[in-house]
Design a protein around this motif. Structure first.
Motif, PDB file in Angstrom:
ATOM      1  N   PRO A  83     -60.492  24.172  25.661  1.00  0.00           N
ATOM      2  CA  PRO A  83     -61.146  24.920  26.541  1.00  0.00           C
ATOM      3  C   PRO A  83     -62.582  25.003  26.614  1.00  0.00           C
ATOM      4  O   PRO A  83     -63.172  24.655  25.711  1.00  0.00           O
ATOM      5  N   GLY A  84     -63.128  25.464  27.709  1.00  0.00           N
ATOM      6  CA  GLY A  84     -64.510  25.549  27.927  1.00  0.00           C
ATOM      7  C   GLY A  84     -64.732  25.610  29.389  1.00  0.00           C
ATOM      8  O   GLY A  84     -64.244  26.019  30.334  1.00  0.00           O
ATOM      9  N   LEU A  85     -66.072  25.343  29.565  1.00  0.00           N
ATOM     10  CA  LEU A  85     -66.620  25.306  30.973  1.00  0.00           C
ATOM     11  C   LEU A  85     -66.101  24.046  31.820  1.00  0.00           C
ATOM     12  O   LEU A  85     -66.523  22.987  31.340  1.00  0.00           O
ATOM     13  N   THR A  86     -65.542  24.284  32.869  1.00  0.00           N
ATOM     14  CA  THR A  86     -64.809  23.151  33.598  1.00  0.00           C
ATOM     15  C   THR A  86     -66.084  22.002  33.849  1.00  0.00           C
ATOM     16  O   THR A  86     -65.610  20.951  33.649  1.00  0.00           O
ATOM     17  N   GLY A  87     -67.212  22.455  34.560  1.00  0.00           N
ATOM     18  CA  GLY A  87     -68.092  21.645  35.027  1.00  0.00           C
ATOM     19  C   GLY A  87     -68.393  20.600  33.649  1.00  0.00           C
ATOM     20  O   GLY A  87     -68.571  19.539  33.726  1.00  0.00           O
ATOM     21  N   GLY A 330     -56.913  28.208  27.219  1.00  0.00           N
ATOM     22  CA  GLY A 330     -55.696  27.871  26.599  1.00  0.00           C
ATOM     23  C   GLY A 330     -55.579  27.564  25.188  1.00  0.00           C
ATOM     24  O   GLY A 330     -56.523  27.406  24.656  1.00  0.00           O
ATOM     25  N   GLY A 331     -54.549  28.215  24.687  1.00  0.00           N
ATOM     26  CA  GLY A 331     -54.722  28.304  22.929  1.00  0.00           C
ATOM     27  C   GLY A 331     -54.328  27.097  22.468  1.00  0.00           C
ATOM     28  O   GLY A 331     -53.837  26.137  23.206  1.00  0.00           O
ATOM     29  N   ILE A 332     -54.629  26.737  21.184  1.00  0.00           N
ATOM     30  CA  ILE A 332     -54.208  25.531  20.482  1.00  0.00           C
ATOM     31  C   ILE A 332     -52.620  25.475  20.614  1.00  0.00           C
ATOM     32  O   ILE A 332     -52.057  26.262  20.287  1.00  0.00           O
ATOM     33  N   VAL A 333     -52.227  24.052  20.785  1.00  0.00           N
ATOM     34  CA  VAL A 333     -50.798  23.868  20.574  1.00  0.00           C
ATOM     35  C   VAL A 333     -50.270  22.721  19.384  1.00  0.00           C
ATOM     36  O   VAL A 333     -51.157  22.140  19.090  1.00  0.00           O
ATOM     37  N   SER A 334     -49.365  22.997  18.764  1.00  0.00           N
ATOM     38  CA  SER A 334     -48.716  22.053  18.112  1.00  0.00           C
ATOM     39  C   SER A 334     -48.426  20.561  18.816  1.00  0.00           C
ATOM     40  O   SER A 334     -47.770  20.824  19.717  1.00  0.00           O
ATOM     41  N   TRP A 335     -48.684  19.724  18.164  1.00  0.00           N
ATOM     42  CA  TRP A 335     -48.415  18.287  18.942  1.00  0.00           C
ATOM     43  C   TRP A 335     -47.518  17.523  17.671  1.00  0.00           C
ATOM     44  O   TRP A 335     -47.194  16.444  18.353  1.00  0.00           O
ATOM     45  N   ALA A 336     -47.775  17.831  16.506  1.00  0.00           N
ATOM     46  CA  ALA A 336     -47.002  16.763  15.814  1.00  0.00           C
ATOM     47  C   ALA A 336     -45.488  17.236  15.112  1.00  0.00           C
ATOM     48  O   ALA A 336     -45.320  18.655  15.247  1.00  0.00           O
ATOM     49  N   ALA A 337     -44.703  16.413  14.902  1.00  0.00           N
ATOM     50  CA  ALA A 337     -43.280  16.907  14.820  1.00  0.00           C
ATOM     51  C   ALA A 337     -43.191  17.601  13.351  1.00  0.00           C
ATOM     52  O   ALA A 337     -44.098  17.305  12.372  1.00  0.00           O
TER      53      ALA A 337
END
Ligand code: KG4
Ligand code: ZN
Length: 337
Positions: A83-87, A330-337
């Motif tokens: 997340p951050g500033l869109t521009g 948006g929060g951090i999401v897991s991506w590894a199994a």
């Protein structure tokens, strides 16, 4: 040939590029802080994105030249896409996509908070599973990390982030932006118990945080004082810093106990705070929990952490296409199994 990863970070007001080697660690890291925001007492999004546009390309050229790296030889490119500033995010993201498109080098979008967490991997192999206290300008969270790519939120702030509290209190005291380092400086020589500021949610029994009450208490106190002399500013700074650090410690102790954690990592800009480190070391070590943190330049926003995260994503086969977009929240999401 040596595997090298390029990292690009433009999520807020720092433009940063770095090259990371899984064998040698950080090869080159350059961060250009934007000073134009100081006179406004906070980050102005439009100024930030325009400044990234001016700074990013020359910074990239410098980093590639200093690292002796040619684009086509890179093993991967990592870019903060939120997340951050869109521009601001879009400047880094568009640039990274163009590099990937032109060279065929794999691209990975990195969550800014995961970058902060993996800044700890720049200091040596991670001891996992672990608990991470993420304390930045936009986030305050306790996260259980089972493995790289596997995260579970244990507690979050319900209102302001710890860094935001530092910044708002700094502003109330008329200190230069950002407030965190200014308050740390002003607190030296101040009396930590001069004012008894509230510790939000101290007795909630949960790992959540709240800092908005502290900010209000400091404002009311400042308004009630006859004058903001340097001594008063020192005492308010020391007392407010103590309130923030104390509650971060209490909640970390609670989370470590609940989760049976053996190691706690600090991450994010506030992790650069000397008093936080001192108190964490003292109190957590006494309970048998090891405390680790990145060096100050890798606590605040930097691209070395993004390049390191890209290495982990890309070697695990998690890559992104050119449809990759930015996200403001948006929060951090897991991506590894
Ligand atoms: O991680 P970061 O560079 O950017 C965000 O992702 O937000 O964190 C910036 C925050 C600011 O709120 C700043 O005041 C705080 O980190 N900070 C500090 C210190 N250095 C930076 N807070 C307390 N003590 C410090 N030494
Ligand atoms: Zn950050």
């Amino acid at each position: 040939m040596e595997e090298l990863y390029l990292g690009i970070e433009t999520s807020c007001d720092d433009t940063s590029c770095a090259i990371y080697s899984p064998v040698r660690g950080v090869v080159v890291h350059r961060t250009a802080a934007q000073l134009d925001h100081e006179k406004y007492g906070g980050v102005v999004p439009e100024i930030a994105s325009r400044s990234h546009m001016r700074t990013l390309l020359p910074l990239y050229d410098t980093v590639m030249e200093e690292g002796g790296v040619v684009l086509s030889s890179l093993a991967g490119i990592g870019v903060t896409n939120g997340p951050g500033l869109t521009g601001s995010l879009l400047v880094g993201l568009s640039f990274a996509k163009a590099l990937a498109y032109g060279s065929g080098v794999p691209l990975a979008g990195i969550h800014h908070i995961e970058g902060h967490i993996l800044a700890n991997a720049l200091e040596g192999p991670l001891e996992l599973p672990a608990l991470v206290l993420v304390v930045s300008g936009g986030h305050t969270q306790l996260i259980a990390m089972e493995a790289i790519g596997r995260y579970e939120i244990v507690g979050s702030t319900r209102d302001d982030a710890a860094g935001e509290a530092f910044d708002k209190i700094g502003k109330l005291l008329g200190l230069p932006f950002p407030g965190g380092p200014s308050i740390e400086r002003a607190a030296r020589g101040g009396n930590r118990s001069a004012f008894d500021f509230p510790r939000g949610l101290k007795y909630s029994g949960q790992c959540d945080f709240s800092f908005s009450g502290l900010k209000t208490a400091v404002r009311l106190k400042v308004e009630s004082l006859p004058a903001l002399t340097p001594d008063v500013v020192s005492d308010v700074s020391a007392s407010a810093q103590e309130a923030i650090v104390d509650i971060l410690l209490e909640k970390s102790l609670l989370a470590a106990r609940v989760r049976g954690a053996r190691t706690l990592y600090l991450a994010g800009g506030v992790a650069a705070n000397g008093r936080l480190r001192e108190l964490m070391q003292e109190r957590l070590a006494a309970t048998g929990v090891r405390v680790r943190w990145p060096r100050p330049e890798y606590c605040t926003d930097n691209a070395a952490m993004i390049a390191c995260a890209a290495f982990h994503h890309i070697t695990a086969g998690r890559v992104d296409g050119l449809e990759l977009n930015s996200f403001a929240r948006g929060g951090i999401v897991s991506w590894a199994a």
